[in-house]
Scaffold this motif. Structure first.
Motif, PDB file in Angstrom:
ATOM      1  N   ASP A  99     118.650 111.254  -3.684  1.00 24.72           N
ATOM      2  CA  ASP A  99     118.744 111.799  -5.042  1.00 24.72           C
ATOM      3  C   ASP A  99     119.860 111.130  -5.832  1.00 24.72           C
ATOM      4  O   ASP A  99     119.846 111.113  -7.055  1.00 24.72           O
ATOM      5  CB  ASP A  99     119.014 113.311  -4.985  1.00 24.72           C
ATOM      6  CG  ASP A  99     117.924 114.038  -4.228  1.00 24.72           C
ATOM      7  OD1 ASP A  99     116.822 113.460  -4.094  1.00 24.72           O
ATOM      8  OD2 ASP A  99     118.170 115.166  -3.748  1.00 24.72           O
ATOM      9  N   GLU A 100     120.855 110.624  -5.094  1.00 25.99           N
ATOM     10  CA  GLU A 100     122.000 110.024  -5.775  1.00 25.99           C
ATOM     11  C   GLU A 100     121.694 108.651  -6.361  1.00 25.99           C
ATOM     12  O   GLU A 100     122.436 108.146  -7.197  1.00 25.99           O
ATOM     13  CB  GLU A 100     123.182 109.874  -4.793  1.00 25.99           C
ATOM     14  CG  GLU A 100     123.899 111.172  -4.518  1.00 25.99           C
ATOM     15  CD  GLU A 100     124.956 111.012  -3.442  1.00 25.99           C
ATOM     16  OE1 GLU A 100     125.413 109.881  -3.206  1.00 25.99           O
ATOM     17  OE2 GLU A 100     125.314 112.028  -2.833  1.00 25.99           O
ATOM     18  N   ASN A 101     120.624 108.021  -5.899  1.00 25.91           N
ATOM     19  CA  ASN A 101     120.304 106.671  -6.363  1.00 25.91           C
ATOM     20  C   ASN A 101     119.961 106.647  -7.845  1.00 25.91           C
ATOM     21  O   ASN A 101     119.194 107.497  -8.317  1.00 25.91           O
ATOM     22  CB  ASN A 101     119.121 106.099  -5.576  1.00 25.91           C
ATOM     23  CG  ASN A 101     119.504 105.672  -4.169  1.00 25.91           C
ATOM     24  OD1 ASN A 101     118.791 105.923  -3.215  1.00 25.91           O
ATOM     25  ND2 ASN A 101     120.661 105.046  -4.050  1.00 25.91           N
ATOM     26  N   ASP A 102     120.509 105.690  -8.567  1.00 25.32           N
ATOM     27  CA  ASP A 102     120.079 105.518  -9.950  1.00 25.32           C
ATOM     28  C   ASP A 102     118.879 104.560  -9.966  1.00 25.32           C
ATOM     29  O   ASP A 102     118.464 104.036  -8.940  1.00 25.32           O
ATOM     30  CB  ASP A 102     121.233 105.036 -10.840  1.00 25.32           C
ATOM     31  CG  ASP A 102     121.836 103.729 -10.347  1.00 25.32           C
ATOM     32  OD1 ASP A 102     121.079 102.892  -9.820  1.00 25.32           O
ATOM     33  OD2 ASP A 102     123.054 103.555 -10.477  1.00 25.32           O
ATOM     34  N   GLU A 103     118.358 104.363 -11.179  1.00 26.93           N
ATOM     35  CA  GLU A 103     117.138 103.578 -11.326  1.00 26.93           C
ATOM     36  C   GLU A 103     117.291 102.177 -10.733  1.00 26.93           C
ATOM     37  O   GLU A 103     116.394 101.662 -10.078  1.00 26.93           O
ATOM     38  CB  GLU A 103     116.799 103.492 -12.806  1.00 26.93           C
ATOM     39  CG  GLU A 103     115.318 103.593 -13.123  1.00 26.93           C
ATOM     40  CD  GLU A 103     115.116 103.846 -14.606  1.00 26.93           C
ATOM     41  OE1 GLU A 103     114.824 102.873 -15.308  1.00 26.93           O
ATOM     42  OE2 GLU A 103     115.298 104.998 -15.047  1.00 26.93           O
ATOM     43  N   GLU A 104     118.447 101.599 -10.987  1.00 27.00           N
ATOM     44  CA  GLU A 104     118.697 100.229 -10.546  1.00 27.00           C
ATOM     45  C   GLU A 104     118.676 100.132  -9.017  1.00 27.00           C
ATOM     46  O   GLU A 104     118.094  99.218  -8.442  1.00 27.00           O
ATOM     47  CB  GLU A 104     120.066  99.797 -11.080  1.00 27.00           C
ATOM     48  CG  GLU A 104     120.276  98.308 -11.171  1.00 27.00           C
ATOM     49  CD  GLU A 104     121.679  98.010 -11.685  1.00 27.00           C
ATOM     50  OE1 GLU A 104     122.347  97.143 -11.103  1.00 27.00           O
ATOM     51  OE2 GLU A 104     122.116  98.696 -12.641  1.00 27.00           O
ATOM     52  N   GLU A 105     119.293 101.132  -8.373  1.00 29.36           N
ATOM     53  CA  GLU A 105     119.335 101.141  -6.912  1.00 29.36           C
ATOM     54  C   GLU A 105     117.949 101.362  -6.313  1.00 29.36           C
ATOM     55  O   GLU A 105     117.592 100.748  -5.303  1.00 29.36           O
ATOM     56  CB  GLU A 105     120.302 102.238  -6.423  1.00 29.36           C
ATOM     57  CG  GLU A 105     121.756 101.903  -6.679  1.00 29.36           C
ATOM     58  CD  GLU A 105     122.680 103.107  -6.506  1.00 29.36           C
ATOM     59  OE1 GLU A 105     123.793 102.912  -6.012  1.00 29.36           O
ATOM     60  OE2 GLU A 105     122.291 104.232  -6.878  1.00 29.36           O
ATOM     61  N   ASP A 138     115.771 106.012  -0.007  1.00 28.61           N
ATOM     62  CA  ASP A 138     116.201 106.471  -1.333  1.00 28.61           C
ATOM     63  C   ASP A 138     116.741 107.889  -1.225  1.00 28.61           C
ATOM     64  O   ASP A 138     116.248 108.691  -0.455  1.00 28.61           O
ATOM     65  CB  ASP A 138     115.014 106.443  -2.301  1.00 28.61           C
ATOM     66  CG  ASP A 138     114.681 105.018  -2.730  1.00 28.61           C
ATOM     67  OD1 ASP A 138     115.631 104.210  -2.834  1.00 28.61           O
ATOM     68  OD2 ASP A 138     113.501 104.721  -2.961  1.00 28.61           O
TER      69      ASP A 138
END
Ligand code: GDP
Ligand code: MG
Length: 296
Positions: free
Chosen positions: A204-210, A202
């Motif tokens: 910092d760029e990951n959104d919740e879905e990712e 994971d």
């Protein structure tokens, strides 16, 4: 009225350029001879392979050395061109003495980073660099149902430091579903115990879905897969499968094995991220180390 500048077309411009160039995806397969590495690769990609070239001859005898064979293919789907490099590593872990048997594999991966760095330092800035960096390492685990071999732990650890490692339980049709799930849990516990951090990571760029998707991948790893280069007829339809005396395993049936999950993961949800992670994490670590060494 004439306020429209038009830079929003950049998304189409990028897309057009990328589509024309196509994508390069390089996979290395690691595991003992006979675990179904070639079969699985062919099960994932073979029906799409339209053009293949490489040094490997089809009826070459199995080698006991760790000579490493890259084979390149071109796949086209709906106008998108994927250039696929499959790197086979025959013979890993076959010997009685497996000491340092991973060295040639790790060296191969680093050599690709090194070649890329050399081109990056010399090539004209805007020229496209041929990318042979390995984006994914499929690591084949023997379906013993017991635990990982000590050598598997060592090698996964070594590999995870230089490449995205994706472990799979080979020939999962040899385990019952209960055995399979217990084995998977055991392996995850062992990986954790030995502090082996595997892809996906994971950021910092990951959104919740990712983040959620990555979590579900981590809970599924290692993928318990079955491969087959043959079709069998089920309900009048030809499917990839394996027929034995008791019945038929349908490779693409999620109730039978996790092949479909692995394929979705590799080609439909994480292809781009495997490529990006290779550049941003593994290659970058290699690159900064090399450049630092140059300065000293
Ligand atoms: P490699 O040496 O790892 O490349 O293994 P191969 O792909 O050549 O497969 C070795 C043998 O195992 C072949 O006879 C395959 O048909 C068989 N095989 C491959 N995948 C599977 C599988 O998922 N289940 C079973 N039962 N046999 C398999
Ligand atoms: Mg093979």
């Amino acid at each position: 009225a004439n306020a429209y500048v038009g830079f929003d077309t950049i998304t189409q411009q990028i897309e057009h350029k990328l589509l024309k160039r196509g994508f390069q995806f390089n996979v290395i397969v690691v595991g003992q001879t006979g675990l179904g590495k070639s079969t699985l690769i062919n099960t994932i990609f073979a029906s799409h392979l339209i053009d293949s070239k490489g040094r490997k001859e089809a009826d070459e005898p199995v080698r006991q050395t760790t000579e490493i064979h890259p084979v390149s293919h071109v796949i086209t789907e709906n106008g998108v061109r994927l250039r696929l490099n499959i790197v086979d590593t025959p013979g890993y872990g076959d010997q009685i003495n497996n000491e340092n048997c991973w060295d040639p594999i790790v060296k191969y991966i680093k050599d690709q980073h090194s070649a890329y760095l050399r081109k990056e330092l010399t090539a004209m800035r805007d020229r496209h660099i041929q990318d042979t960096r390995i984006h994914c390492c499929l690591f084949f685990i023997n379906p013993t149902g017991h635990s990982l071999r000590p050598i598997d732990i060592i090698v996964m650890k070594k590999l995870s430091e230089v490449v995205n490692v994706v472990p799979v339980i080979a020939k999962a049709d040899s385990l019952t579903l209960e055995e399979r799930d217990a084995f998977k849990q055991k392996i995850r516990a062992e990986l954790q115990y030995h502090n082996i951090r595997l892809y996906p990571f994971d950021t910092d760029e990951n959104d919740e879905e990712e983040i959620e998707l990555n979590e579900s991948i981590r809970n599924m790893i290692p993928f318990a897969v079955v491969g087959s280069e043959r079709n069998v007829i089920i309900d009048g339809k030809a499917v990839r499968g394996r027929k034995n005396r008791w019945g038929v395993v349908n490779v693409e049936d999620e109730k039978h094995c996790e092949f479909v999950y692995l394929r979705n993961f590799l080609t439909r949800t994480h292809l781009q991220d495997l490529i990006e992670t290779t550049a941003q994490i593994h290659y970058e670590a290699f690159r900064s180390k090399q450049l630092l060494a140059l300065k000293e």
